[in-house]
Design a protein around this motif. Structure first.
Motif, mmCIF file in Angstrom:
data_model
loop_
_atom_site.group_PDB
_atom_site.id
_atom_site.type_symbol
_atom_site.label_atom_id
_atom_site.label_comp_id
_atom_site.label_asym_id
_atom_site.label_seq_id
_atom_site.Cartn_x
_atom_site.Cartn_y
_atom_site.Cartn_z
ATOM 1 N N GLY A 1 0.800 -1.221 0.000
ATOM 2 C CA GLY A 1 0.000 0.000 0.000
ATOM 3 C C GLY A 1 0.829 1.266 0.000
ATOM 4 N N ALA A 2 2.087 1.168 0.466
ATOM 5 C CA ALA A 2 2.943 2.357 0.556
ATOM 6 C C ALA A 2 3.723 2.601 -0.731
ATOM 7 C CB ALA A 2 3.906 2.205 1.730
ATOM 8 N N LEU A 3 4.181 1.529 -1.381
ATOM 9 C CA LEU A 3 4.969 1.669 -2.604
ATOM 10 C C LEU A 3 4.053 1.420 -3.795
ATOM 11 C CD1 LEU A 3 8.165 -0.289 -1.469
ATOM 12 C CD2 LEU A 3 7.766 2.183 -1.411
ATOM 13 N N VAL A 4 3.530 2.498 -4.366
ATOM 14 C CA VAL A 4 2.526 2.383 -5.430
ATOM 15 C C VAL A 4 3.010 3.085 -6.690
ATOM 16 C CG1 VAL A 4 0.613 2.188 -3.807
ATOM 17 C CG2 VAL A 4 1.341 4.451 -4.597
ATOM 18 N N VAL A 5 2.267 2.845 -7.773
ATOM 19 C CA VAL A 5 2.562 3.465 -9.062
ATOM 20 C C VAL A 5 1.927 4.855 -9.094
ATOM 21 C CG1 VAL A 5 2.292 3.295 -11.561
ATOM 22 C CG2 VAL A 5 2.674 1.226 -10.191
ATOM 23 N N GLY A 6 2.762 5.886 -9.118
ATOM 24 C CA GLY A 6 2.265 7.253 -9.188
ATOM 25 C C GLY A 6 1.323 7.584 -8.045
ATOM 26 N N VAL A 7 0.151 8.106 -8.402
ATOM 27 C CA VAL A 7 -0.848 8.478 -7.393
ATOM 28 C C VAL A 7 -1.960 7.429 -7.300
ATOM 29 C CG1 VAL A 7 -0.412 10.943 -7.622
ATOM 30 C CG2 VAL A 7 -2.097 9.853 -9.108
ATOM 31 N N SER A 8 -1.766 6.299 -7.956
ATOM 32 C CA SER A 8 -2.774 5.235 -7.936
ATOM 33 C C SER A 8 -2.615 4.395 -6.676
ATOM 34 C CB SER A 8 -2.631 4.343 -9.171
ATOM 35 O OG SER A 8 -1.441 3.571 -9.085
ATOM 36 N N ASP A 9 -3.485 3.391 -6.527
ATOM 37 C CA ASP A 9 -3.348 2.444 -5.432
ATOM 38 C C ASP A 9 -2.790 1.114 -5.909
ATOM 39 O OD1 ASP A 9 -5.470 1.592 -6.908
ATOM 40 O OD2 ASP A 9 -6.888 1.455 -5.241
ATOM 41 N N THR A 10 -2.216 1.091 -7.121
ATOM 42 C CA THR A 10 -1.609 -0.120 -7.669
ATOM 43 C C THR A 10 -0.194 -0.278 -7.123
ATOM 44 O OG1 THR A 10 -2.864 0.094 -9.726
ATOM 45 C CG2 THR A 10 -0.910 -1.316 -9.767
ATOM 46 N N PRO A 11 0.120 -1.402 -6.458
ATOM 47 C CA PRO A 11 1.480 -1.588 -5.941
ATOM 48 C C PRO A 11 2.510 -1.515 -7.073
ATOM 49 C CG PRO A 11 -0.001 -3.248 -5.047
ATOM 50 C CD PRO A 11 -0.759 -2.543 -6.130
ATOM 51 N N SER A 12 3.655 -0.962 -6.770
ATOM 52 C CA SER A 12 4.715 -0.856 -7.770
ATOM 53 C C SER A 12 5.550 -2.126 -7.787
ATOM 54 C CB SER A 12 5.609 0.337 -7.459
ATOM 55 O OG SER A 12 6.306 0.124 -6.236
ATOM 56 N N LEU A 13 6.354 -2.257 -8.843
ATOM 57 C CA LEU A 13 7.269 -3.392 -8.921
ATOM 58 C C LEU A 13 8.236 -3.375 -7.742
ATOM 59 C CD1 LEU A 13 8.516 -5.819 -10.381
ATOM 60 C CD2 LEU A 13 9.851 -4.198 -11.772
ATOM 61 N N THR A 14 8.644 -2.190 -7.314
ATOM 62 C CA THR A 14 9.559 -2.059 -6.179
ATOM 63 C C THR A 14 8.986 -2.716 -4.925
ATOM 64 O OG1 THR A 14 10.409 0.013 -7.083
ATOM 65 C CG2 THR A 14 10.836 -0.423 -4.754
ATOM 66 N N ALA A 15 7.680 -2.620 -4.743
ATOM 67 C CA ALA A 15 7.052 -3.231 -3.570
ATOM 68 C C ALA A 15 7.255 -4.748 -3.581
ATOM 69 C CB ALA A 15 5.562 -2.893 -3.545
ATOM 70 N N TYR A 16 7.010 -5.370 -4.720
ATOM 71 C CA TYR A 16 7.183 -6.820 -4.804
ATOM 72 C C TYR A 16 8.646 -7.215 -4.641
ATOM 73 C CZ TYR A 16 2.356 -7.337 -6.368
ATOM 74 O OH TYR A 16 0.985 -7.336 -6.435
ATOM 75 N N LEU A 17 9.550 -6.470 -5.286
ATOM 76 C CA LEU A 17 10.977 -6.786 -5.177
ATOM 77 C C LEU A 17 11.448 -6.622 -3.731
ATOM 78 C CD1 LEU A 17 12.403 -5.092 -8.412
ATOM 79 C CD2 LEU A 17 11.658 -7.454 -8.077
ATOM 80 N N THR A 18 10.907 -5.635 -3.037
ATOM 81 C CA THR A 18 11.258 -5.436 -1.629
ATOM 82 C C THR A 18 10.810 -6.621 -0.784
ATOM 83 O OG1 THR A 18 11.101 -3.030 -1.847
ATOM 84 C CG2 THR A 18 10.923 -3.951 0.384
ATOM 85 N N LEU A 19 9.586 -7.087 -1.013
ATOM 86 C CA LEU A 19 9.075 -8.220 -0.247
ATOM 87 C C LEU A 19 9.891 -9.481 -0.505
ATOM 88 C CD1 LEU A 19 5.233 -7.652 -0.674
ATOM 89 C CD2 LEU A 19 6.562 -7.399 1.425
ATOM 90 N N TRP A 20 10.247 -9.723 -1.749
ATOM 91 C CA TRP A 20 11.058 -10.911 -2.040
ATOM 92 C C TRP A 20 12.468 -10.765 -1.492
ATOM 93 C CZ3 TRP A 20 8.783 -10.458 -7.571
ATOM 94 C CH2 TRP A 20 7.513 -11.049 -7.584
#
Length: 485
Positions: free
Chosen positions: A427-446
């Protein structure tokens, strides 16, 4: 303390046959738990609740399991594992019937709370087989039980949609589950022997109440972390209350000779690394899988990543790592006997770390992504088959079920806390001003998964040696520890 069964004694044919009945119980347990998430849309439609409200169908079950598993495990050690196995199956059956008959969603949630007892079955079964079988027989039995739980969960997840189509509604699915529960309860009543000598002491009800309150507050707060926000005063207050309750529970456990959980034994060098690894396993197993599914379903046009797979395609691709995990669970006793359980567990968490690193590197290629996911899945299967065994063998015989139940609770905590943390990051790392998670969010979790699994692998090198009976039971190994030393 009760005495251990003679490692050289041949278990009776009847006890060996009973293992098959216990395997059937774990198939049922896995099947029930595997249907939870896929049935959520049908639950939402059946009772006319929101998506957030439907999520409580799983949350209530999770909270009830976290509270009931350590209590039923300790009662099994004190009052008999078969007796508590019957009670646990009876609660699950009553819960499924209540969901089937529920006139309101609130009543259905009460049924789900009763079904939380299903999490205690494995711990009680491990206590039963350890009290009845020699070391090698108990290891094989535990491997079969874990493999059956994995297979049941896989079948429940894969067949839940078909069951809805066949039975025509979520209520009838639960009626069918209740019928299976009745069969299992009858088998537990007539076909399962008691586990042998019981532990001495009294039930620590004060410790049970404090632990239950701490777990409910903690997991409840974690489940609401995304809605409240990471900086919410409500979240901070709930976490502080959970910490205070946990501290009070710890003080009670250290002061009581008949504590609910033997905290001092858990903190020993022989066991502490395995309990810590159980927390990591829960995080990877319960939270990591949902993250991977979300990534597989993500539309590349929205966030610039993902594969845009349909639900049936996700199920098909997820089948590969699931089956490999099942195979690994079944092979864990043989692999542990060959290379030692310590080396096997180090390898298991190393595979999980490699798999998560592979997800980072292969996030743009579906085939390579599934290969990496499968490597992690095989490691998960090995750890699921190995950790309960080393924890049971490292515990006193009159504490087998409660020690294994504590491991299950830590695994649940790991999943709950990791799931809440993943929601915050997505929810914190999103694409622009949308609520779509960014790729960075997934890479961070992995990346966090790589770090956690690497630490867990390192911790396994610090685990204690096997019990003498278990070492003697391994042919051709002499006095060499199964840990590899």
């Amino acid at each position: 303390m009760t005495t251990a069964p003679d490692a050289g004694a041949a278990p009776s044919t009847r006890v060996r046959a009973v293992v098959g009945v216990l395997v059937a119980f774990e198939l049922f347990s896995g099947f029930v738990q595997g249907t939870d998430a896929p049935l959520l849309p049908a639950v939402k439609d059946e009772w006319g609740v929101s998506a957030a409200g439907a999520q409580w169908f799983i949350t209530v079950h999770l909270l009830a399991a976290a509270v009931s598993v350590p209590v039923l495990g300790r009662l099994g050690d004190l009052c008999g594992h078969r007796r508590l196995l019957r009670i646990g199956l009876g609660c699950v059956t009553a819960g499924t019937l209540l969901v089937f008959l529920a006139p309101t969603y609130t009543v259905a949630l009460v049924g789900r709370a009763l079904m939380g007892a299903i999490g205690s079955l494995l711990a009680l079964e491990i206590g039963l087989v350890r009290g009845r079988l020699d070391a090698s027989g108990a290891r094989r039995a535990i491997g079969l039980l874990v493999a059956a739980l994995t297979l049941g969960s896989l079948l429940g997840h894969a067949l839940s949609g078909a069951l809805l189509g066949i039975f025509g509604g979520v209520r009838v699915v639960f009626a069918a589950l209740a019928a299976l529960g009745l069969v299992c309860t009858a088998l537990a009543w007539w076909c399962v022997p008691e586990s042998g000598p019981r532990g001495a002491g009294r039930m620590d009800w004060a410790g049970a109440v404090l632990l239950g309150l701490a777990l409910v507050v903690l997991l409840g707060a974690m489940s609401r972390a995304d809605a409240w926000g990471a900086a919410s005063p409500r979240l901070a207050g709930a976490l502080l209350l959970a910490a205070v309750l946990g501290w009070a529970w710890l003080r009670v456990q250290l002061a009581r000779p008949d504590a609910l959980v033997d905290v001092r034994a858990m903190a020993r060098r022989a066991l502490a690394p395995h309990y810590a690894a159980g927390f990591v396993l829960g995080a990877v197993l319960l939270a990591g899988q949902s993250v991977a599914v979300m990534f597989l379903a993500a539309e590349p046009a929205e966030g610039g990543y993902g594969f845009g797979l349909a639900v049936w395609q996700i199920g098909l691709w997820s089948l590969i790592p699931s089956v490999l995990g099942l195979v690994a669970s079944a092979l864990a006793p043989a692999i542990g006997a060959r290379i030692g359980y310590r080396r096997m567990l180090v390898s298991a968490f190393a595979l999980m770390a490699i798999g998560h690193a592979g997800l980072i590197l292969a996030h743009a290629d579906l085939a390579l992504f599934v290969v990496a996911y499968s490597v992690a899945g095989f490691g998960i299967g090995l750890s699921q088959g190995g950790l309960p065994t080393v924890i049971a063998e490292g515990s006193a015989h009159d504490r087998t079920a409660s020690a294994t139940a504590a491991f299950s609770t830590l695994k649940t905590l790991g999943g709950g806390m990791a799931g809440a943390g993943a929601s915050v990051i997505l929810g914190a790392l999103v694409v622009g001003v949308s609520d779509t998670p960014s790729l960075t969010a997934y890479l961070t979790l992995w990346g966090l998964g790589v770090a956690a699994c690497t630490v867990a692998a390192a911790l396994q090198t610090r685990g204690g040696r096997e019990t003498p009976a278990a070492v003697a039971d391994r042919p051709g190994r002499g006095t060499k520890s199964a840990s590899g030393k």
